[in-house]
Design an enzyme around this catalytic site. Sequence first.
Site, PDB file in Angstrom:
ATOM      1  N   ASP A 788      -6.410   6.375  -0.602  1.00 34.00           N
ATOM      2  CA  ASP A 788      -6.016   5.545   0.538  1.00 34.00           C
ATOM      3  C   ASP A 788      -6.950   5.869   1.700  1.00 34.00           C
ATOM      4  O   ASP A 788      -7.186   7.032   2.002  1.00 34.00           O
ATOM      5  CB  ASP A 788      -4.560   5.850   0.909  1.00 34.00           C
ATOM      6  N   ASP A 832      -5.425  -1.067   1.431  1.00 31.58           N
ATOM      7  CA  ASP A 832      -6.574  -0.158   1.435  1.00 31.58           C
ATOM      8  C   ASP A 832      -6.417   0.936   0.395  1.00 31.58           C
ATOM      9  O   ASP A 832      -7.002   2.001   0.533  1.00 31.58           O
ATOM     10  CB  ASP A 832      -6.767   0.447   2.836  1.00 31.58           C
TER      11      ASP A 832
END
Length: 919
Positions: A788, A832
């Site tokens: 992430d 993301d």
Amino acid sequence: SFKVFTNDPFDANRLIHNLIQTMTYDEAQHELWIGTYQGISRYDIANDTFQNYSVDEDGLSNAVVVAFEKDTLGNMWVGTLDGLNKIDMKTGRIKKYEVPGKVVRDLKWDTQGKLWIGSYEGLLYFDAKTDSVKASGYELPAKSVMVVNEFEAGVLSLGIWDGGIIKINLATGNIKTETFADNRVYSYIKTVDETEWIGTWGGGLYAIERNGKPHHFESSSAINQLSHPIVYSMMQDASGILWIGTNGGGICKVNPLKRDYVIYKNEADNENSLSYGKINAIQKDFEGNLWVAVYNEGLDKISPQGRITKYKYVKDQDRNITGTLTNPNVVSIARRKSGDLIYAVGSDVMAYDAKKDAFETLIAFDSEVIIYEMEEIDNILWIGTYGHGLYKYDWETGKKEQFSYTDATQFQISDNLVYDIDKDSKGRLWVATNNGLNLKENDSETFKIFKSVQGDYSQLATNTIRTIFEDSKGRIWFGSVGGGISYYNEDGTFTTFLERDGMPSNVVLGILEGDDGRIWAATHNGLAIITPETGDLFKLTPDDGIGGYEFNPGHFKDASGTLYFGGLHGITAIPGNISQGALIPPKLYITNIDVFQKPYSTYAVYYNGDHLSFKPDETFLSFKFVALDYDSPEKIRFTYRLKGFDEDWINSGTIDTATYSKLSSGYYTLEVYAETASGERSNVEQLTFEIAKPWYRSTTMYSVYAIFIILFTYGVYKIWQGQSIRRKNEALAAVNAKLEEANVKLEVLSTIDPLTGVYNRRYLSSRLAEEIKLAIRSEIHLSAIMLDIDNFKDINDVHGHIFGDQYLKGVGDIIIATLPRSTDYTVRYGGDEFLVILFDTDIHGAKIVAEHISRNISTFELEDTHLKQIRKTTCSMGVYSFIPVTGIDVDQVTKLADEALYQAKNEGKNRIVVHTMSK
């Protein structure tokens, strides 16, 4: 987030003025009425339109609007600084009424259909017969009536400037007055828990509980205090939160349903406060005194009036003084059949003589025996000890019988450290020890032993059992150290709740039952509340008023249903009926839809229940949702699925957006629900939509294609009829090859994320499932890296989503370039988040790859040419490596890697957390 409405003098469909005095919500019409210093704005929420009323255009009696009240016919009554107005909602006409003193401060239609008016000339009312405003005739301590309420039918509750609050019984005419240090009452409401809140003009906020207990909240600059002494307005929302508007200090909020449940605690500068230390036991005697055993501090007796008397271990030249405790450590308090309390004091069982205010020893063991627990059953006292097993003591004969553990070949119970003893409603004796659970049936002379079995989820999770409890349905519960909380299923199995199931901690030292049948568990990380029938579980923390995180073994439920739990913070007392009205599910709305990152509509406020239609090429859709819960909004979690695309629900955590790309033509249903920090779940909200088929896939065109193919085939047949079979086969083979090539290209396109160029989750589902099967057959490792991008939200907020998309693509390129082998691949998992799968790679190899990716991402820089800034960031990673076994699936793999990532984020980001599981 907030949407701001402001005035634009050249736009009639805007707020009439920016200085707002009052508002009311008309639920039936879904409209907001806004009273300003230049008239009224009537806001139609669904259609996002304003209708304005002013002095010049519509005949309002004054521009400053102070109060609204709707009658049963739907007409809106308006109070201003110069009289009363009625807006006829059928005709739109405004009728004006003169008011003594001119100024109207508040309006209230009572349960009898009478309109009461608070004014600077006292309490007035509207006389429907004469169609005029008249004085009520009640004598008040001051003239200015600022607030008019009817909390109780037939009783008016008034807030008076310089007169406190007044309650008028309309049937008897009796008037009751309540005054305060500052009587300049400006706002006045009652919350659902029946607490009355009084806001003053300079004296802060007062509260009067249902039992009459008063509170005063003065303003302070300190955190969690009232921000300003002038309380301008108050309202309570549907979730129970009280919002407080001040005249200069902004907005404050408080949840009246969250109370400080700590009733006694240690105060360093007060010798008469509760003794400090771990609370071993809590009990209440016949006189209502609460007895508290504090580790190494003896006993505290708390009278019903709250007076604390302390009983200590006192020695005089190494000889204990008669009548005092024989040891400083009281571990257990038990109730005899007679109702009298007995106390485990070191190696002695003692009783308290109230007349002498002294203690006497009833049973004395050798000094090396430490009593940990006692339970009287049929004139037999069962005594659990620290290191000497279990004793059975006959009160009549004084005979002691010991049950102990010698070794694996000679034992009567599973361990000599006994924590708890309980007899259930079936007459069975349960004994909790440091190494197993023991059960003696009625007709048995021996104990059956239960212990944990590695990998067997139907048995106890650990052998250290600290507490036993039987609920009102006959379920036997067990709290443990390291194994959470379990109950016995009567078939020799156990149902267990652990941290992974939502428990705040796997250390459970106390168990009680509320009046509603829910189970309360005291842990080392707060309180847990379990609904046994559904398995629903949520946690309470110090933010909920329980005082602290770490609770001790002391716990007790009294005759009133109050639950007492002890901890280093003191004693927490929870009402047995706390659940009544305390938890309200949030309302969830689907608020925004983007098509290729552009708003689908700027008109709609929300899309719940809507059906939408999209063009054939509108296949990149993003949906945003919000849950209205203002207690802990940052902790709300969302779960969604797109029926027709997703096979199962997707838990997005606190991410409030769902994005889909390359959707094919067809019908879809988006379903979303939210869950609060306390475990309350919203209704499932949905919208349906259709993506139209392109023109070349319409029914008409398929008919054209069919006719064309038939004619073409016939023509080819006629032309090539004379050709050899070989020529025909070659032609067909060429066509098939082209079709296969096209299918391969289409398959590749359907598995590639269009933004980053890496694989998408559809590719992951099919390929990883096959790799798991291959790894099972070959007994080789698979590794998953979930990563992430740290602070990606900040990148989007500062530089915009287009720059953020470029940054995501750059990260995807870096990951692809870093992967060492063709068998390794990466997937854009969502937002993301990226997932890397390494075939035939153990944990060491996976960690090396993760370190390379992390290092390469940390050096990646992207320039924002618009802001003239270069952005770079780091990433957090969770690594999970395993040799698959039969039964494991894709969701389990991604879940465990995601848990490791979640731990990395919680530990400060920019790190790698490894989660391993043996074969």
